[in-house]
Design an enzyme around this catalytic site. Structure first.
Site, PDB file in Angstrom:
ATOM      1  N   ASP A  11      15.275  -4.929   2.042  1.00 57.82           N
ATOM      2  CA  ASP A  11      14.404  -4.460   0.963  1.00 57.82           C
ATOM      3  C   ASP A  11      14.191  -5.678   0.056  1.00 57.82           C
ATOM      4  O   ASP A  11      15.169  -6.241  -0.462  1.00 57.82           O
ATOM      5  CB  ASP A  11      15.153  -3.331   0.237  1.00 57.82           C
ATOM      6  CG  ASP A  11      14.453  -2.850  -1.004  1.00 57.82           C
ATOM      7  OD1 ASP A  11      13.506  -3.509  -1.487  1.00 57.82           O
ATOM      8  OD2 ASP A  11      14.872  -1.798  -1.515  1.00 57.82           O
ATOM      9  N   ILE A  12      12.956  -6.076  -0.155  1.00 61.72           N
ATOM     10  CA  ILE A  12      12.684  -7.333  -0.872  1.00 61.72           C
ATOM     11  C   ILE A  12      13.144  -7.286  -2.333  1.00 61.72           C
ATOM     12  O   ILE A  12      13.421  -8.331  -2.930  1.00 61.72           O
ATOM     13  CB  ILE A  12      11.189  -7.736  -0.762  1.00 61.72           C
ATOM     14  CG1 ILE A  12      11.018  -9.248  -1.001  1.00 61.72           C
ATOM     15  CG2 ILE A  12      10.309  -6.910  -1.693  1.00 61.72           C
ATOM     16  CD1 ILE A  12       9.671  -9.802  -0.573  1.00 61.72           C
ATOM     17  N   ASN A  25      -2.270  -4.532  -4.994  1.00 58.86           N
ATOM     18  CA  ASN A  25      -3.684  -4.175  -4.811  1.00 58.86           C
ATOM     19  C   ASN A  25      -4.485  -4.779  -5.959  1.00 58.86           C
ATOM     20  O   ASN A  25      -3.904  -5.314  -6.906  1.00 58.86           O
ATOM     21  CB  ASN A  25      -3.868  -2.654  -4.713  1.00 58.86           C
ATOM     22  CG  ASN A  25      -3.332  -1.931  -5.927  1.00 58.86           C
ATOM     23  OD1 ASN A  25      -3.680  -2.265  -7.062  1.00 58.86           O
ATOM     24  ND2 ASN A  25      -2.468  -0.957  -5.710  1.00 58.86           N
ATOM     25  N   VAL A  34       5.720  -1.602  -0.770  1.00 58.13           N
ATOM     26  CA  VAL A  34       6.531  -2.647  -1.398  1.00 58.13           C
ATOM     27  C   VAL A  34       6.174  -2.809  -2.879  1.00 58.13           C
ATOM     28  O   VAL A  34       7.036  -3.073  -3.724  1.00 58.13           O
ATOM     29  CB  VAL A  34       6.419  -3.973  -0.596  1.00 58.13           C
ATOM     30  CG1 VAL A  34       5.025  -4.553  -0.627  1.00 58.13           C
ATOM     31  CG2 VAL A  34       7.441  -4.994  -1.074  1.00 58.13           C
ATOM     32  N   ASP A  35       4.909  -2.630  -3.195  1.00 55.94           N
ATOM     33  CA  ASP A  35       4.422  -2.714  -4.575  1.00 55.94           C
ATOM     34  C   ASP A  35       5.138  -1.685  -5.456  1.00 55.94           C
ATOM     35  O   ASP A  35       5.668  -2.017  -6.535  1.00 55.94           O
ATOM     36  CB  ASP A  35       2.911  -2.443  -4.551  1.00 55.94           C
ATOM     37  CG  ASP A  35       2.193  -2.873  -5.810  1.00 55.94           C
ATOM     38  OD1 ASP A  35       2.797  -3.582  -6.632  1.00 55.94           O
ATOM     39  OD2 ASP A  35       1.014  -2.503  -5.968  1.00 55.94           O
ATOM     40  N   SER A 118      -0.238  -6.837   3.825  1.00 53.80           N
ATOM     41  CA  SER A 118      -1.327  -6.098   4.506  1.00 53.80           C
ATOM     42  C   SER A 118      -0.911  -5.286   5.734  1.00 53.80           C
ATOM     43  O   SER A 118      -1.761  -4.619   6.332  1.00 53.80           O
ATOM     44  CB  SER A 118      -2.474  -7.032   4.934  1.00 53.80           C
ATOM     45  OG  SER A 118      -3.314  -7.356   3.858  1.00 53.80           O
ATOM     46  N   THR A 119       0.368  -5.342   6.120  1.00 50.72           N
ATOM     47  CA  THR A 119       0.733  -4.669   7.382  1.00 50.72           C
ATOM     48  C   THR A 119       1.206  -3.226   7.197  1.00 50.72           C
ATOM     49  O   THR A 119       1.639  -2.594   8.158  1.00 50.72           O
ATOM     50  CB  THR A 119       1.830  -5.452   8.138  1.00 50.72           C
ATOM     51  OG1 THR A 119       3.042  -5.421   7.371  1.00 50.72           O
ATOM     52  CG2 THR A 119       1.407  -6.888   8.394  1.00 50.72           C
ATOM     53  N   GLY A 120       1.102  -2.726   5.972  1.00 51.66           N
ATOM     54  CA  GLY A 120       1.469  -1.328   5.724  1.00 51.66           C
ATOM     55  C   GLY A 120       0.198  -0.483   5.654  1.00 51.66           C
ATOM     56  O   GLY A 120      -0.568  -0.402   6.615  1.00 51.66           O
ATOM     57  N   TYR A 122      -2.577  -1.103   4.379  1.00 45.39           N
ATOM     58  CA  TYR A 122      -3.817  -1.858   4.591  1.00 45.39           C
ATOM     59  C   TYR A 122      -4.132  -2.097   6.071  1.00 45.39           C
ATOM     60  O   TYR A 122      -5.215  -2.588   6.403  1.00 45.39           O
ATOM     61  CB  TYR A 122      -3.802  -3.184   3.811  1.00 45.39           C
ATOM     62  CG  TYR A 122      -4.122  -3.023   2.329  1.00 45.39           C
ATOM     63  CD1 TYR A 122      -4.297  -1.767   1.759  1.00 45.39           C
ATOM     64  CD2 TYR A 122      -4.267  -4.147   1.500  1.00 45.39           C
ATOM     65  CE1 TYR A 122      -4.585  -1.621   0.408  1.00 45.39           C
ATOM     66  CE2 TYR A 122      -4.567  -4.005   0.145  1.00 45.39           C
ATOM     67  CZ  TYR A 122      -4.720  -2.744  -0.395  1.00 45.39           C
ATOM     68  OH  TYR A 122      -5.024  -2.603  -1.732  1.00 45.39           O
TER      69      TYR A 122
HETATM   70  P1  ADP Z   1      -0.245  -3.307   2.114  1.00 45.65           P
HETATM   71  O1  ADP Z   1      -1.024  -2.341   1.275  1.00 45.65           O
HETATM   72  O2  ADP Z   1      -0.535  -4.756   1.773  1.00 45.65           O
HETATM   73  O3  ADP Z   1      -0.343  -3.014   3.572  1.00 45.65           O
HETATM   74  P2  ADP Z   1       2.406  -2.035   1.998  1.00 45.65           P
HETATM   75  O4  ADP Z   1       3.388  -2.054   0.889  1.00 45.65           O
HETATM   76  O5  ADP Z   1       1.820  -0.719   2.400  1.00 45.65           O
HETATM   77  O6  ADP Z   1       1.273  -3.114   1.621  1.00 45.65           O
HETATM   78  O7  ADP Z   1       3.081  -2.661   3.286  1.00 45.65           O
HETATM   79  C1  ADP Z   1       3.339  -4.034   3.442  1.00 45.65           C
HETATM   80  C2  ADP Z   1       4.668  -4.237   4.115  1.00 45.65           C
HETATM   81  O8  ADP Z   1       5.706  -4.016   3.182  1.00 45.65           O
HETATM   82  C3  ADP Z   1       4.943  -3.290   5.282  1.00 45.65           C
HETATM   83  O9  ADP Z   1       5.257  -4.052   6.421  1.00 45.65           O
HETATM   84  C4  ADP Z   1       6.149  -2.463   4.826  1.00 45.65           C
HETATM   85  O10 ADP Z   1       7.049  -2.230   5.905  1.00 45.65           O
HETATM   86  C5  ADP Z   1       6.786  -3.387   3.827  1.00 45.65           C
HETATM   87  N1  ADP Z   1       7.638  -2.784   2.790  1.00 45.65           N
HETATM   88  C6  ADP Z   1       7.615  -1.547   2.267  1.00 45.65           C
HETATM   89  N2  ADP Z   1       8.580  -1.397   1.340  1.00 45.65           N
HETATM   90  C7  ADP Z   1       9.251  -2.580   1.270  1.00 45.65           C
HETATM   91  C8  ADP Z   1      10.365  -3.090   0.529  1.00 45.65           C
HETATM   92  N3  ADP Z   1      11.009  -2.338  -0.372  1.00 45.65           N
HETATM   93  N4  ADP Z   1      10.743  -4.373   0.744  1.00 45.65           N
HETATM   94  C9  ADP Z   1      10.110  -5.149   1.621  1.00 45.65           C
HETATM   95  N5  ADP Z   1       9.056  -4.754   2.364  1.00 45.65           N
HETATM   96  C10 ADP Z   1       8.629  -3.474   2.192  1.00 45.65           C
END
Ligand code: ADP
Length: 168
Positions: A11-12, A25, A34-35, A118-120, A122
């Site tokens: 988890d970042i 966004n 992640v945001d 962008s891999t979630g 988006y």
């Molecule tokens: P986007 O809208 O740019 O696609 P997302 O947050 O939906 O952003 O997804 C981007 C990436 O972040 C995905 O690969 C997802 O698995 C990852 N992600 C989601 N939560 C966390 C977290 N707490 N820490 C790190 N990566 C995360």
């Protein structure tokens, strides 16, 4: 693997490095994925700074403090929404990594953790995104001496396996 690049499944928000890169966004007002996690853990100070900045275009990056996070800074970059691949998605994603790296250097960041932009929600194809992320970081490091460590932080197992394979 290049000595300055590492890979973790984590988890970042738990990373204790100088800066973490958020997949934001355009509004910079927080969202899901992640945001949402970064704003939840980092607290209101980050959102306040984001509101003052006012927004960010796809491919661009802005920087705020890290609030309650262990990281000193959050770099917020806005990834492209995948619309089939003919709308500059790859170029914009490359710009996300490049502009985040430039902003990091400008702010004296030595250790930087990237999420998989962008891999979630988006919808950018994960393997294609990983190739862009890794090649952009490698090229950048070949001309930069100030950054000590780049950590690719994968949250989902699929991204982690893809990165592991490309980086080996
Ligand atoms: P986007 O809208 O740019 O696609 P997302 O947050 O939906 O952003 O997804 C981007 C990436 O972040 C995905 O690969 C997802 O698995 C990852 N992600 C989601 N939560 C966390 C977290 N707490 N820490 C790190 N990566 C995360």
């Amino acid at each position: 693997m290049e000595k300055r690049i590492s890979l973790v499944r984590e988890d970042i928000t738990k990373m204790s490095c100088d800066a973490i890169v958020n997949a934001a966004n355009k509004t910079l007002l927080g969202g899901g994925g992640v945001d949402g996690a970064i704003h939840r853990v980092g607290g209101k100070a980050i959102l306040k700074e984001c509101m003052e900045i006012g927004g960010c275009e796809a491919g661009e990056a802005v920087i705020t403090g890290g609030g309650k996070l262990q990281a000193s800074y959050v770099i917020h970059t806005v990834g492209p929404i995948w619309r089939g691949g003919k709308n500059k998605e790859s170029e914009l994603l490359k710009n996300c990594y490049l502009n985040s790296l430039k902003l990091a250097v400008k702010n004296g960041v030595k250790t930087l953790a990237f999420s998989n932009i962008s891999t979630g929600v988006y919808g950018f194809p994960k393997r294609k995104a990983a190739h862009i992320a890794i090649s952009t970081v490698r090229d950048f490091l070949s001309t930069d001496n100030s950054i000590e460590k780049i950590i690719f932080v994968c949250f989902d197992e699929e991204n982690y396996q893809i990165y592991k394979e490309i980086l080996k």
